[in-house]
Design an enzyme around this catalytic site. Structure first.
Site, mmCIF file in Angstrom:
data_model
loop_
_atom_site.group_PDB
_atom_site.id
_atom_site.type_symbol
_atom_site.label_atom_id
_atom_site.label_comp_id
_atom_site.label_asym_id
_atom_site.label_seq_id
_atom_site.Cartn_x
_atom_site.Cartn_y
_atom_site.Cartn_z
ATOM 1 N N LYS A 110 -9.913 2.553 2.999
ATOM 2 C CA LYS A 110 -10.005 1.089 2.873
ATOM 3 C C LYS A 110 -9.502 0.614 1.521
ATOM 4 O O LYS A 110 -9.035 -0.523 1.403
ATOM 5 C CB LYS A 110 -11.448 0.634 3.036
ATOM 6 C CG LYS A 110 -12.136 1.142 4.269
ATOM 7 C CD LYS A 110 -11.613 0.490 5.508
ATOM 8 C CE LYS A 110 -12.321 1.034 6.741
ATOM 9 N NZ LYS A 110 -11.994 0.334 7.954
ATOM 10 N N ASP A 111 -9.613 1.459 0.500
ATOM 11 C CA ASP A 111 -9.156 1.044 -0.833
ATOM 12 C C ASP A 111 -7.665 0.717 -0.847
ATOM 13 O O ASP A 111 -7.217 -0.123 -1.624
ATOM 14 C CB ASP A 111 -9.407 2.160 -1.861
ATOM 15 C CG ASP A 111 -10.887 2.401 -2.131
ATOM 16 O OD1 ASP A 111 -11.640 1.416 -2.209
ATOM 17 O OD2 ASP A 111 -11.280 3.572 -2.258
#
Ligand code: PLP
Ligand SMILES: N[C@@H](CCOP(=O)(O)O)C(=O)O
Length: 465
Positions: free
Chosen positions: A112-113
């Site tokens: 997700k980063d």
């Protein structure tokens, strides 16, 4: 570049508006009006470039000229400077034709980063240009929430509210959400499962009075910019294995269908991809859908890969729209079925179009545990349970001739109990996260009730009138 809704009844928007809109006002999801195209020569020209440079070149067409080149290049550079691997998203070979694409070298150890670091900076930039503030919401089964809190903490134009299922995320995931000291981020533990959190988020977007009053924006993959950012690593990994002159396949651990939809987008843009393989855990709604043509929800099962414990797979709507020849009518009809009875049947032609691009398979918790142990023993590689789900499915589905790239979506240390039970070895958090488990926590427990969540947000969001 303009963006249209899958349900055909929302305003057509430019990039900045789509970025802030999250969900379309008709309840649909935004998609580019047409897919930007990269020729084989243009793809070849990306070989050997650093990840931020590849990202800047691939993503520029999606901006529709709304952000100047130097500014965008700086934003991308800053986003990936937060990653702790020089290649940003490296690949590791685990078999003769099997490669693991490591997407977990960002600040919260999950894929997700990759999108969230960029999304937060883009939202900040657009809000600053417009002199606006936003109230940002997100539903999480564990990883989106931590990544969003990390990316938005301390940004003074946004208040972030993250809804996570109380008691159903790993301890590391929970602490990443609840231990932030920033005043603008709020962790809300909802008494329900991830689908309940996600349906409250969507209901808040569909409550136009509330939406406009608080200036609502979203960080889930319903937001087009999340998908957009994830397209890049399909290109970067394929390039390192010889694209565009050698096709590759991908297996993706799948829940909300955002990550694998980014792979589909890469293919539509011209990247030669042979197969896109959907890997599910025991919550196998997508595998069943591809087998039977019927999308049918069942109660969620708690597994060792909790981030994929999902039944309502939001981005499947984007695929339905595409596979039905971009028919908003067909999409609306399917989504009505889902709302009314928790199920819909996919018309034959649409199903054939989906099957032409995607395969699907499931891995039970036992098979996933055995894959963690086997991959450690055979390849000296420690996979987290989400990655292992995909490895198990890839090894069964890999019938084509192309090398298989398996997306590794989380660091094993995010799920130490499951990894230790499977492999007999407890992965440590990296040194820069040491001390996380001892931090003080701050979160609010709320019932699974849209109105109560709205009231909570209204009383704390600094944008609320
Ligand atoms: C670690 C991990 N793997 C896989 C997934 C599934 O990705 P997607 O929801 O994009 O299908 C998620 C959650 O989204 C996740 O957090
Ligand atoms: N697995 C996700 C669920 C939300 O997915 P998103 O990609 O739509 O944000 C999580 O970890 O929160």
């Amino acid at each position: 570049m303009r963006y249209i809704s899958t349900r055909g009844a929302a305003p057509v928007l430019g990039f900045g508006d789509v970025l802030l809109a999250g969900l379309a006002r008709d309840g649909g999801l935004y998609l580019p009006e047409a897919w930007p195209q990269l020729s084989p020569a243009e793809i070849r020209a990306l070989r050997g470039l650093p990840y931020p440079e590849i990202a800047t070149r691939i993503l520029t067409p999606f901006l529709g000229g709304e952000i100047d080149h130097a500014t965008f290049a700086r934003i991308v550079e800053e986003s990936y400077a937060t990653f702790r691997h020089p290649a940003t998203c490296p690949i590791v070979q685990t078999g003769p034709d099997e490669f693991v694409l490591e997407l977990f070298h960002g600040p919260t150890l999950a894929f997700k980063d990759v999108a969230m670091q960029l999304l937060a900076r883009l939202i900040d930039h657009v809000l600053a240009e417009r002199g606006q503030r936003a109230t940002i919401v997100g539903a999480t089964s564990g990883d989106t929430g931590g990544a969003a809190i990390e990316a938005f903490a301390g940004r003074d134009r946004a208040d972030l509210f993250v809804l996570f299922p109380h008691g159903k995320v790993s301890a590391v995931q929970r602490l990443q959400m609840t231990s932030s000291l920033a005043a603008n981020v709020h962790a809300l533990a909802i008494e329900g499962n991830f689908d309940d959190c996600q349906s409250i988020v969507k209901a808040m977007f569909n409550d136009h009075g509330f939406r406009d009053r608080v200036g609502l924006s979203g960080v889930n993959s319903i937001n087009w910019a999340r998908i957009m950012a994830q397209i890049v690593y399909y290109f970067s990994s394929a390039l390192s294995l010889g694209a565009p002159d050698r096709p590759v396949s991908f297996t993706v651990p799948t829940g909300n269908f955002g990550d694998i939809f980014a792979g589909y987008a890469a293919k539509k843009m011209g990247l030669p991809i042979e197969r896109l393989v959907i890997a599910t855990n025991d919550n196998d709604i997508l595998a069943r859908t591809l087998e039977t043509g019927r999308y049918e929800t069942r109660p969620v099962i708690a597994t060792t890969s909790p981030s994929m414990d999902i039944q309502i797979s939001s981005n499947f709507e984007r695929l339905l729209f595409e596979a039905a020849g971009r028919s908003a009518e067909a999409t609306v009809s399917a989504m009505q079925g889902l709302k009314q009875s928790g199920a819909f049947t996919i018309p034959e032609r649409t199903l054939a179009a989906i099957r032409a691009e995607f395969s699907a398979g499931r891995s039970s918790m036992e098979e996933t545990a055995a894959t963690i142990a086997g991959t450690l023993a055979d390849c000296d590689y420690l996979a987290d349970p989400h990655t292992a789900t995909a490895l198990a499915v890839a090894r069964r589905e890999a019938t084509g001739s192309a090398p298989m790239i398996v997306l590794s979506t989380a660091h094993p240390a995010k799920f130490p109990d499951a990894v230790e039970a499977a492999a007999g070895m407890r992965p440590n958090l990296p040194s820069w996260l040491a001390g996380l488990m001892e931090r003080e926590e701050k979160y609010t427990v709320l019932p699974s009730d849209e109105k109560m969540v709205e009231d909570h947000i209204s009383s704390r969001a600094r944008t609320a009138a």
